[in-house]
Design an enzyme around this catalytic site. Structure first.
Site, PDB file in Angstrom:
ATOM      1  N   LYS A  66      37.094  38.119  35.126  1.00 49.12           N
ATOM      2  CA  LYS A  66      37.992  37.132  35.748  1.00 49.12           C
ATOM      3  C   LYS A  66      37.426  35.714  35.603  1.00 49.12           C
ATOM      4  O   LYS A  66      38.153  34.786  35.237  1.00 49.12           O
ATOM      5  CB  LYS A  66      38.229  37.484  37.221  1.00 49.12           C
ATOM      6  CG  LYS A  66      38.951  38.817  37.414  1.00 49.12           C
ATOM      7  CD  LYS A  66      39.284  39.093  38.862  1.00 49.12           C
ATOM      8  CE  LYS A  66      38.058  39.386  39.702  1.00 49.12           C
ATOM      9  NZ  LYS A  66      37.375  40.639  39.299  1.00 49.12           N
ATOM     10  N   THR A  67      36.148  35.547  35.892  1.00 51.82           N
ATOM     11  CA  THR A  67      35.534  34.224  35.744  1.00 51.82           C
ATOM     12  C   THR A  67      35.535  33.791  34.288  1.00 51.82           C
ATOM     13  O   THR A  67      35.815  32.622  33.964  1.00 51.82           O
ATOM     14  CB  THR A  67      34.094  34.243  36.286  1.00 51.82           C
ATOM     15  OG1 THR A  67      34.111  34.636  37.664  1.00 51.82           O
ATOM     16  CG2 THR A  67      33.446  32.872  36.159  1.00 51.82           C
ATOM     17  N   ASP A 111      37.407  31.597  43.123  1.00 50.99           N
ATOM     18  CA  ASP A 111      37.025  32.999  43.190  1.00 50.99           C
ATOM     19  C   ASP A 111      37.212  33.507  44.618  1.00 50.99           C
ATOM     20  O   ASP A 111      37.157  32.719  45.573  1.00 50.99           O
ATOM     21  CB  ASP A 111      35.565  33.151  42.758  1.00 50.99           C
ATOM     22  CG  ASP A 111      35.224  34.568  42.348  1.00 50.99           C
ATOM     23  OD1 ASP A 111      36.132  35.408  42.267  1.00 50.99           O
ATOM     24  OD2 ASP A 111      34.030  34.840  42.105  1.00 50.99           O
ATOM     25  N   THR A 160      39.457  40.487  44.167  1.00 49.71           N
ATOM     26  CA  THR A 160      39.204  41.919  44.020  1.00 49.71           C
ATOM     27  C   THR A 160      40.086  42.713  44.970  1.00 49.71           C
ATOM     28  O   THR A 160      40.081  43.948  44.925  1.00 49.71           O
ATOM     29  CB  THR A 160      37.726  42.241  44.321  1.00 49.71           C
ATOM     30  OG1 THR A 160      37.394  41.751  45.634  1.00 49.71           O
ATOM     31  CG2 THR A 160      36.808  41.575  43.297  1.00 49.71           C
ATOM     32  N   ARG A 219      30.169  43.560  32.605  1.00 56.58           N
ATOM     33  CA  ARG A 219      28.982  42.959  33.223  1.00 56.58           C
ATOM     34  C   ARG A 219      27.837  43.961  33.275  1.00 56.58           C
ATOM     35  O   ARG A 219      26.681  43.619  32.996  1.00 56.58           O
ATOM     36  CB  ARG A 219      29.317  42.466  34.627  1.00 56.58           C
ATOM     37  CG  ARG A 219      28.136  41.806  35.347  1.00 56.58           C
ATOM     38  CD  ARG A 219      28.516  41.415  36.751  1.00 56.58           C
ATOM     39  NE  ARG A 219      29.574  40.423  36.772  1.00 56.58           N
ATOM     40  CZ  ARG A 219      30.301  40.116  37.843  1.00 56.58           C
ATOM     41  NH1 ARG A 219      30.097  40.777  38.977  1.00 56.58           N
ATOM     42  NH2 ARG A 219      31.230  39.190  37.787  1.00 56.58           N
TER      43      ARG A 219
END
Length: 342
Positions: A66-67, A111, A160, A219
């Site tokens: 997402k980032t 975020d 999330t 990640r």
């Protein structure tokens, strides 16, 4: 054996590695093909019109990009990027300061947007819809609202927990992208690209080994790749092949299914101490020496997705698959609900 002093720049270097591994354009972004195509159309159409794109909401579990996508949006538009988060904005004035500092066409990335305070959230409604904020000066009957016009900008919100977003906020996003867990083939491609950026020689079988143990999350795949790199370097292997990857991941307690020490500890306690359950979350957390939130938010989602654990109104229950993974014989009287194909 004499150990050299830890170089403080090593931590900065590791952080720089993480930044270097992020794809810079949509074409470099592996996985999520539907979201990538949809987002590409949104951006291209806006650039053809010469306007700021609609606001974008990205939802999905942590670590799926997402980032990275927010950074890509700004890069594709050639715009500035401002980054903040819901927990950091506790007052409407905090948000007003951020918004008033934006330039035309900027991308604002928030975020954990579901954790915005209510006053900030209500100010954001007006900013997203009319590119304006009203700043209240004074208190009580003498308070005055001063309108401040904002330049057109694009808000990229990440969450999330999309279900926690209020309807009025969710409805103000022109595009919503739901990010899903990656399949092993996409993760293997990400590992290959990351290895090239890090200058690591790694064969196809080792890439697949890392991908299978990465819980569907880029990640985690990149983190495991760096640990395999460390192992290969220290042990003197010029190429990280499958046996090197397996040895490294076993050392770091990541098993062939991607379970780590905490995951296996939860399953072990559930199966051995509590005969498969049901057992309450707080009792289960105490049995493994972890906080309740750690068990419920870190371990449980993956264990449930893997079919190893079930949540019920009476508590947590292990499945037959959990017993098999631990190499334990399941109880003969296990409920049929939690049986599966042998």
């Amino acid at each position: 054996m004499e150990h050299s002093e830890v170089d403080p720049n090593a931590f900065v270097e590791e952080r720089d590695y993480e930044a270097a591994l992020r794809p810079k354009t949509l074409s470099e972004f592996d996985g999520q093909p539907r979201v990538r195509e949809q987002l590409g159309l949104v951006l291209e159409a806006a650039m053809h019109r010469g306007t700021a794109p609609d606001h974008v909401l990205l939802s999905g579990p942590p670590g799926l990009g997402k980032t990275t996508l927010a950074m890509i949006i700004a890069a594709e538009l050639g715009s500035g990027l401002r980054i903040s988060s819901g927990p950091a904005i506790q007052h409407a004035g905090d948000l007003a300061a951020i918004l008033s500092g934006l330039d035309e066409g900027d991308v604002l990335f928030l975020d954990e947007i579901h954790r915005l305070s209510r006053p900030a959230e209500e100010m954001l409604y007006l900013a997203m819809e009319d590119f304006r904020v009203d700043v209240i000066v004074g208190k009580g009957p003498g308070a005055t609202a001063i309108p401040i016009n904002l330049p057109p900008f694009t808000l990229v919100g990440a969450t999330t927990r999309a279900g926690m977003l209020p309807g009025p906020l969710r409805d103000r996003f022109g595009f919503t992208g739901q990010l899903d867990f990656y399949d092993p083939a996409d993760l293997a491609g990400i590992v290959e690209a990351s290895a090239a950026k890090l200058g690591i020689s790694i064969d196809e079988q080792a890439r697949g080994e890392i991908a299978r143990r990465s819980r569907g999350t880029p990640r985690i795949a990149n983190r495991l790749l760096r640990r395999v790199r460390d192992f290969a370097q220290v042990k003197g292997h010029a190429t990280a092949h499958r046996d090197v990857a397996r040895s490294a991941l076993e050392l770091y307690e990541v098993d062939e299914r991607g379970l780590d020490r905490l995951d296996r500890g939860v399953l072990d306690a559930l199966c051995r101490l509590f005969d498969g359950g049901p057992v309450g979350l707080s009792t289960l957390a105490l049995s493994v020496g972890e906080e309740i939130e750690t068990v419920s938010e870190v371990a449980e989602p993956f264990l449930i997705r893997e079919g190893l654990l079930v949540r019920t109104p009476r508590g947590r229950l292990a499945t037959r698959a959990a017993y098999r993974h631990l190499g334990i014989r399941p109880p003969a009287a296990m409920p049929a609900l939690f049986d599966d194909d042998e």
